[in-house]
Structures are given as C-alpha cells and as structure tokens.
Design an enzyme around this catalytic site. Structure first.
Site, PDB file in Angstrom:
ATOM      1  N   LYS A  40       0.864  -1.186   0.000  1.00  0.00           N
ATOM      2  CA  LYS A  40       0.000   0.000   0.000  1.00  0.00           C
ATOM      3  C   LYS A  40       0.894   1.226   0.000  1.00  0.00           C
ATOM      4  O   LYS A  40       1.779   1.354   0.857  1.00  0.00           O
ATOM      5  CB  LYS A  40      -0.877  -0.026   1.258  1.00  0.00           C
ATOM      6  CG  LYS A  40      -1.627   1.260   1.541  1.00  0.00           C
ATOM      7  CD  LYS A  40      -2.561   1.100   2.734  1.00  0.00           C
ATOM      8  CE  LYS A  40      -3.206   2.406   3.116  1.00  0.00           C
ATOM      9  NZ  LYS A  40      -4.313   2.246   4.056  1.00  0.00           N
TER      10      LYS A  40
HETATM   11  C1  R5P Z   1      -2.023   4.314   8.554  1.00  0.00           C
HETATM   12  O1  R5P Z   1      -1.051   4.613   8.124  1.00  0.00           O
HETATM   13  C2  R5P Z   1      -2.952   3.272   8.199  1.00  0.00           C
HETATM   14  O2  R5P Z   1      -2.650   2.536   7.130  1.00  0.00           O
HETATM   15  C3  R5P Z   1      -4.286   3.813   8.292  1.00  0.00           C
HETATM   16  O3  R5P Z   1      -4.811   3.866   9.523  1.00  0.00           O
HETATM   17  C4  R5P Z   1      -5.207   3.762   7.179  1.00  0.00           C
HETATM   18  O4  R5P Z   1      -5.178   2.574   6.529  1.00  0.00           O
HETATM   19  C5  R5P Z   1      -5.099   4.964   6.314  1.00  0.00           C
HETATM   20  O5  R5P Z   1      -6.147   5.067   5.391  1.00  0.00           O
HETATM   21  P1  R5P Z   1      -6.513   6.482   4.774  1.00  0.00           P
HETATM   22  O6  R5P Z   1      -5.246   7.248   4.654  1.00  0.00           O
HETATM   23  O7  R5P Z   1      -7.091   6.155   3.424  1.00  0.00           O
HETATM   24  O8  R5P Z   1      -7.487   7.142   5.662  1.00  0.00           O
END
Ligand code: R5P
Length: 295
Positions: A203
């Site tokens: 990711k």
């Molecule tokens: C943090 O770094 C995590 O990956 C998250 O809590 C989360 O998955 C971030 O998702 P978004 O940036 O799309 O809110």
C-alpha cells in the site's frame, strides 16, 4: 458405505486433453502456495484483478478518529460495497458480523500512538490469532527512512516468515515521515525494499509525477493509499490516475468514511476500480446516489 457392487466402469479419462494448472494471475503471485493465492484471490477480484479495500484501522494509533467514532453505525452500511476490510482484531471481533463474506486484512503492527514517535512499532498480533480469525492477509507498517526503520522492516519480514508457514500473505504499508519527500523516488525505494524482502502486496501513496515507475519497478501489486480527505471528485480522479498508471486497486479510508455521503462515495470508488469509469462519470454516480439517499 459406498456401494461396491454394480460399479460403473470409469471411462472419461480424456487422455488427449492436457491438464491445466491455473495460477492466480495477480502480479507476482504465480509461484506462491495455493493457500496464499486463494487468499489473494479473495482480496483482488478475480474478474477485474483489482480491489477496493476499505481501511478502518486508524484507531490503532489515533483512537476514535472522525467517521470511526461508532464503527457499527457508520461502517457496517459500507461493507457490502468493499472487497476487503482492513482493520484491527479488536474491531473485527467486536463489530464485524462473523457471517460477513468479505475478506479481511488484519492490522498486525502497532504499539504506538499519535502522542509519541509513530515508527517505534512492534508486531502486536500472534500469527495463530490471525489464523483463528480466518483473515486473508496481515498488514504491517514500514517506515523507510524513519527513526525506527530497521525495526519496522524486521516487523514486516517476521510477519512474512510467520505468514509463509500458514499461507497468509503480508501487506506492507509504506508510512512517510513528516519531513520526507513524498515523491516517486522515495516510493520506488520504499515499495521495492518491501517487495524484495517478501511482502505480497504494498500500500503506497499516489504521486503526480512518476507513479507508473513506482508500479513498474515493484514486482508485486500496489494498492493506492487514500490519505487525508480530499473533495470527492479529486479523490476519484486520484484513484483513477493511480489505476491507469498501474495500481491494482485502492485501500481508502478517510476519503470514503469522511465523505458527506460515504455509501455513495464507496460505490463511486468501486465504479472507478472495477469498471474503469472515468472520474467525472463516477462523480455523477456519487451525486446521484447521494441525492437518492437524502430523498
Ligand atoms: C495508517 O497509516 C494506516 O494505514 C491507516 O490507519 C489507514 O489505513 C489509512 O487510510 P486512509 O489514509 O485512506 O485514511
């Protein structure tokens, strides 16, 4: 007891048709064990080869952030439109119905809060608990260039090693420190390190220039991180660009659950990911669904 008298003689051997072995076509997964491929095929839709992951794991270091105060009330209505939920075991056990057909990606790194240095993470979930929860992958934060860079990389490789024993893939999540440049050069470095050390998919954030080089130089699939809340059309445009430039899906949180109309937004994201809908059309869909929800 099977009936042993009067057995029909088997004759459909089709000796002229070679048996086919069909590995899951996802980038980099052809040599993985069957269980790994099967779990990845539950995350990445086998028809489009892409995924809409709904990230709701923020509470593991942020507490009840906006939109996640009551996961039972705000997130459960979105679940039918996600391919995969990314969350912690606490929320999984307490809020998500065990009857869900959705694949689960379990956050397994943690141990820090927004009050302290975030890169000082450890692995906080035993592999046996991930197996018990029947998850399809484990997610670990990796802080390349961060204060605890090495520790976070070792967290990831330990997760890959443990997961390999049970056929559980690892998702590496590239975390960018406050004073690091968010550019293609950095993400090529971070994603490639994670892939070389065994992550099954990664990711990472979208960058306007050179994102295609990040995807091309990473031997496993990239899913685009959502990041901070943007206007809906901008978020849909960013997702569309990331997919056109090589991403195999999105892992979005705030841009969905902090939207004015989260159920409409996740359906618009889905249209971009699985139907290649142009951002403007997906935004129309968002507005139509939003109006319908209000009516
Ligand atoms: C943090 O770094 C995590 O990956 C998250 O809590 C989360 O998955 C971030 O998702 P978004 O940036 O799309 O809110």
């Amino acid at each position: 007891m099977p009936d042993v008298d009067d057995l029909k003689e088997a004759k459909n051997y089709c000796a002229d048709i070679p048996q086919k072995n069909q590995p899951f076509f996802l980038k980099g997964s052809g040599a993985l064990d069957w269980g790994m491929q099967n779990r990845l095929a539950r995350i990445f839709n086998p028809e489009s080869g892409r995924t809409v992951m709904l990230a709701i794991d923020h509470g593991y270091f942020q507490g009840p952030t906006t939109g996640l105060e009551r996961v039972d009330l705000t997130i459960l209505p979105l679940v039918p439109y996600a391919d995969t939920l990314m969350l912690t075991r606490g929320i999984l056990r307490t809020v998500i119905p065990a009857s869900t057909p959705k694949s689960i990606v379990l956050r397994v790194s943690g141990g820090t809060s927004i009050l302290k240095e975030l890169s000082n993470e450890d692995i906080v979930v035993d592999i046996e608990d991930a197996v018990r929860l029947n998850v399809c992958a484990m997610a670990v934060q990796v802080f390349i260039g961060g204060e605890f860079e090495s520790q976070s990389i070792i967290n990831m490789t330990n997760t890959v090693n443990a997961g390999t024993r049970y056929g559980l893939p690892t998702l590496a999540v590239t975390a960018v420190g406050k004073d690091m440049a968010r550019d293609a050069r950095y993400f090529r470095l971070a994603t490639r390190i994670c892939a070389e050390l065994g992550a099954h998919y990664i990711k990472t954030y979208y960058v306007e220039h050179g994102f295609e080089t990040v995807c091309a130089s990473c031997p496993v699939p990239i899913v685009m991180a959502g990041g901070k809340k943007l206007p809906e059309l901008d978020a849909l445009t960013m997702a569309s660009k990331a997919l056109q430039e090589g991403a195999a899906g999105v892992d979005m949180g705030r841009n969905i659950f902090q939207s004015e109309a989260p159920t409409a937004m996740i359906q618009a994201v889905r249209a971009v990911v699985h139907k290649n809908e142009p951002p403007a059309k997906a935004f129309d869909l968002y507005q139509t669904l939003k109006k319908q929800a209000k009516a």
